[in-house]
Design a protein around this motif. Structure first.
Motif, short mmCIF file in Angstrom:
data_model
loop_
_atom_site.label_atom_id
_atom_site.label_comp_id
_atom_site.label_asym_id
_atom_site.label_seq_id
_atom_site.Cartn_x
_atom_site.Cartn_y
_atom_site.Cartn_z
N VAL A 157 -5.30 13.00 -14.81
CA VAL A 157 -4.48 11.92 -14.26
C VAL A 157 -3.49 12.49 -13.26
CG1 VAL A 157 -2.77 10.15 -14.81
CG2 VAL A 157 -4.68 10.57 -16.38
N VAL A 158 -3.33 11.80 -12.15
CA VAL A 158 -2.23 12.07 -11.21
C VAL A 158 -1.45 10.78 -11.05
CG1 VAL A 158 -1.61 12.59 -8.83
CG2 VAL A 158 -3.36 13.95 -9.98
N LEU A 159 -0.16 10.86 -11.34
CA LEU A 159 0.72 9.69 -11.30
C LEU A 159 1.78 9.92 -10.22
CD1 LEU A 159 1.72 7.02 -12.58
CD2 LEU A 159 2.98 8.40 -14.25
N LEU A 160 1.79 9.07 -9.20
CA LEU A 160 2.76 9.17 -8.11
C LEU A 160 3.85 8.13 -8.31
CD1 LEU A 160 0.30 9.50 -5.08
CD2 LEU A 160 1.33 11.33 -6.43
N LEU A 161 5.10 8.61 -8.33
CA LEU A 161 6.23 7.72 -8.61
C LEU A 161 7.20 7.71 -7.43
CD1 LEU A 161 6.97 8.71 -12.34
CD2 LEU A 161 5.42 6.97 -11.45
N ASP A 162 7.05 6.73 -6.57
CA ASP A 162 7.98 6.53 -5.46
C ASP A 162 7.50 5.34 -4.65
OD1 ASP A 162 9.28 6.90 -2.70
OD2 ASP A 162 10.20 8.52 -3.85
N ASP A 163 8.42 4.46 -4.28
CA ASP A 163 8.01 3.28 -3.53
C ASP A 163 7.47 3.61 -2.14
OD1 ASP A 163 10.32 3.75 -1.93
OD2 ASP A 163 11.54 2.41 -3.17
N ARG A 164 7.83 4.78 -1.61
CA ARG A 164 7.36 5.14 -0.27
C ARG A 164 5.86 5.42 -0.22
NH1 ARG A 164 12.32 9.25 0.51
NH2 ARG A 164 12.00 9.27 -1.76
N PHE A 165 5.25 5.72 -1.37
CA PHE A 165 3.81 5.94 -1.39
C PHE A 165 3.03 4.66 -1.07
CE2 PHE A 165 4.88 9.61 -4.29
CZ PHE A 165 4.51 10.59 -3.37
N ALA A 166 3.69 3.53 -1.11
CA ALA A 166 3.03 2.27 -0.75
C ALA A 166 3.18 1.96 0.73
CB ALA A 166 3.60 1.12 -1.59
N GLN A 167 3.95 2.75 1.45
CA GLN A 167 4.16 2.51 2.87
C GLN A 167 3.00 3.06 3.69
OE1 GLN A 167 7.92 4.34 3.81
NE2 GLN A 167 9.10 2.96 2.48
N GLU A 168 2.72 2.41 4.79
CA GLU A 168 1.58 2.81 5.63
C GLU A 168 1.75 4.24 6.14
OE1 GLU A 168 -1.92 3.01 7.56
OE2 GLU A 168 -1.24 1.55 6.06
#
Length: 243
Positions: free
Chosen positions: A200-211
């Motif tokens: 599993v790789v879990l990315l925690l940051d709202d910026r990962f949803a930015q284009e």
């Protein structure tokens, strides 16, 4: 890289190749929780939500896990919060004072793929445990990456920013976004080391949803899932490990 190495001029003939990953993408459970804000001003309020997500990750299947933080200070803050909420999980912390012997002892804790209780190690992005570490098989079941790995603002980074801003109007990308994303990719690469590994790789940051970040994701991340919260994470992990 072609730009940084001076291979982007019209006079240069430079070839680059993008090769597919040799690993089955279904062996990597890639999850993003974009509701987490890890920026400096929001770090205090991020501690409990991050702790809940980390606990969900390590509770889905007993084993060894890593969580990467952008700084030792943030790492220590989260360690204090997590240990109070979930004392049943053993924490292992990287520290800046570790000597060679202590660094080796840190890695040896992963030699047991089936610990009696979940083992969660906290390390820093861009450090010795996020690059060049080869934990094959079930030695490492998953990693959480907190933040986008941006370099600390300083004179050198600002000089780079000004230079590339003048050169190609991409100063922030070259000075901050690209180096940070390199750290993220290196840390994520610790999980799948052989064709038989699953994790599993879990990315925690709202910026990962930015284009601006999504366009930097490698092709073998095409199956990533965006999750609205802890309950959705639990369900996704249950589905993955139960498969």
């Amino acid at each position: 890289y072609k730009t940084v190495l001076g291979c982007d001029s019209p006079q240069e003939v430079t070839h680059s190749y993008a090769l597919p990953s040799p690993f089955d993408p279904q062996n990597l459970c890639l999850l993003i929780c974009p509701q987490i804000n890890t920026r400096w001003a929001a770090r205090e309020e991020s501690l409990v939500p991050i702790a809940r997500l980390l606990f969900a990750m390590v509770s889905a299947k007993r084993g060894n896990y890593l969580a990467y933080f952008p700084s030792y200070q943030y790492l220590q803050m989260e360690a204090e919060t997590f240990s109070k909420l979930y004392p049943q999980v053993e924490l292992l912390l990287q520290s800046p004072e570790m000597d060679d012997s202590q660094r080796e002892q840190f890695l040896r804790r992963f030699d047991n793929p089936h610990p009696d209780a979940p083992l969660l190690a906290f390390a820093v992005l861009g450090g010795i445990y996020s690059e060049g570490v080869d934990l094959k098989g079930e030695k490492l079941l998953g990693s959480a990456i907190i933040g986008t790995g941006l370099p600390k603002v300083g004179a050198q980074q600002e000089i780079l920013r000004d230079y590339y801003q003048e050169k190609n109007q991409m100063g922030y990308d070259f000075a901050y976004r690209y180096p940070g994303m390199n750290k993220v990719l290196q840390a994520a690469g610790r999980v799948i080391r052989t064709e038989h590994d699953r994790g599993v790789v879990l990315l925690l940051d709202d910026r990962f949803a930015q284009e601006g970040y999504r366009r930097l994701f490698p092709h073998h991340w095409a199956h990533l899932q965006y999750l609205p919260g802890t309950d959705a994470l639990k369900q996704a992990l249950q589905t993955f490990w139960g498969a």
